[in-house]
Design a protein around this motif. Structure first.
Motif, PDB file in Angstrom:
ATOM      1  N   PRO A 175       1.193   2.832  -6.521  1.00  0.00           N
ATOM      2  CA  PRO A 175       0.708   4.013  -7.081  1.00  0.00           C
ATOM      3  C   PRO A 175      -0.601   4.326  -6.828  1.00  0.00           C
ATOM      4  CG  PRO A 175       1.358   2.573  -8.981  1.00  0.00           C
ATOM      5  CD  PRO A 175       1.552   1.737  -7.548  1.00  0.00           C
ATOM      6  N   ASP A 176      -1.152   5.611  -6.843  1.00  0.00           N
ATOM      7  CA  ASP A 176      -2.654   6.085  -6.476  1.00  0.00           C
ATOM      8  C   ASP A 176      -3.510   5.536  -7.781  1.00  0.00           C
ATOM      9  OD1 ASP A 176      -1.833   6.984  -4.091  1.00  0.00           O
ATOM     10  OD2 ASP A 176      -1.700   9.167  -4.954  1.00  0.00           O
ATOM     11  N   GLY A 177      -4.763   4.834  -7.363  1.00  0.00           N
ATOM     12  CA  GLY A 177      -5.457   4.353  -8.015  1.00  0.00           C
ATOM     13  C   GLY A 177      -5.491   3.277  -9.053  1.00  0.00           C
ATOM     14  N   ASP A 205      -7.552  -1.701  -5.189  1.00  0.00           N
ATOM     15  CA  ASP A 205      -8.628  -1.592  -4.227  1.00  0.00           C
ATOM     16  C   ASP A 205      -8.161  -2.706  -3.125  1.00  0.00           C
ATOM     17  OD1 ASP A 205     -10.949  -1.217  -2.594  1.00  0.00           O
ATOM     18  OD2 ASP A 205     -12.243  -2.362  -3.942  1.00  0.00           O
ATOM     19  N   LYS A 233       0.674  -1.138  -0.111  1.00  0.00           N
ATOM     20  CA  LYS A 233       0.027   0.011  -0.068  1.00  0.00           C
ATOM     21  C   LYS A 233       0.640   1.324   0.017  1.00  0.00           C
ATOM     22  CE  LYS A 233      -4.259  -1.459   2.623  1.00  0.00           C
ATOM     23  NZ  LYS A 233      -4.839  -1.453   3.720  1.00  0.00           N
ATOM     24  N   ARG A 234       2.103   1.277   0.742  1.00  0.00           N
ATOM     25  CA  ARG A 234       2.739   2.412   0.934  1.00  0.00           C
ATOM     26  C   ARG A 234       3.492   2.692  -0.351  1.00  0.00           C
ATOM     27  NH1 ARG A 234       3.869   0.031   5.919  1.00  0.00           N
ATOM     28  NH2 ARG A 234       5.639  -0.626   5.171  1.00  0.00           N
TER      29      ARG A 234
END
Length: 124
Positions: free
Chosen positions: A25-27, A30, A21-22
């Protein structure tokens, strides 16, 4: 969006997912802790105990990847992890990785109380 179904009550699993998660990349992902809600997993036709035993991930084409294939799917999206994904995708390496991962996954599942409870509840 890649949906990753993981065991949030497993300390090792949670630590690894938190790392992903860290650095993710964003998006792109999920992240779904199936110990909080297994509805999404069940919607895919996967039981809670099966989801707890092996990592599951759904790709952008709605295809479910299990175990080593789920890790490969995740690693392909992470900077500096693509090399590992490519290496583990080599057929003989993949077979060895499957063997090792499945042995570990079964060992872990047999030792965690919440996994055993899920299996017991599903056998009723």
């Amino acid at each position: 969006m890649i949906t990753v179904f993981y065991d949030g009550k497993c300390g090792l699993c949670s630590k690894e997912i938190q790392h992903y998660k860290r650095i993710a990349p964003d998006g792109v992902f999920d992240w779904v802790d199936i110990t909080v809600s297994s509805r999404g997993l069940k919607k895919e036709g996967v039981s809670l105990s099966t989801g707890l035993r092996l990592l599951h991930a759904k790709d952008n084409n709605e295809v479910i990847h299990v175990g080593v294939d789920a890790f490969i799917l995740i690693w392909k999206q992470l900077q500096n992890w693509q090399i590992l994904a490519t290496f583990v995708s080599i057929p003989i390496i993949r077979q060895i990785a499957y063997f090792i991962y499945n042995k570990f996954a079964n060992w872990r599942f047999d030792r965690l109380e919440h996994c055993q409870l899920a299996a017991k509840n599903e056998s009723k």
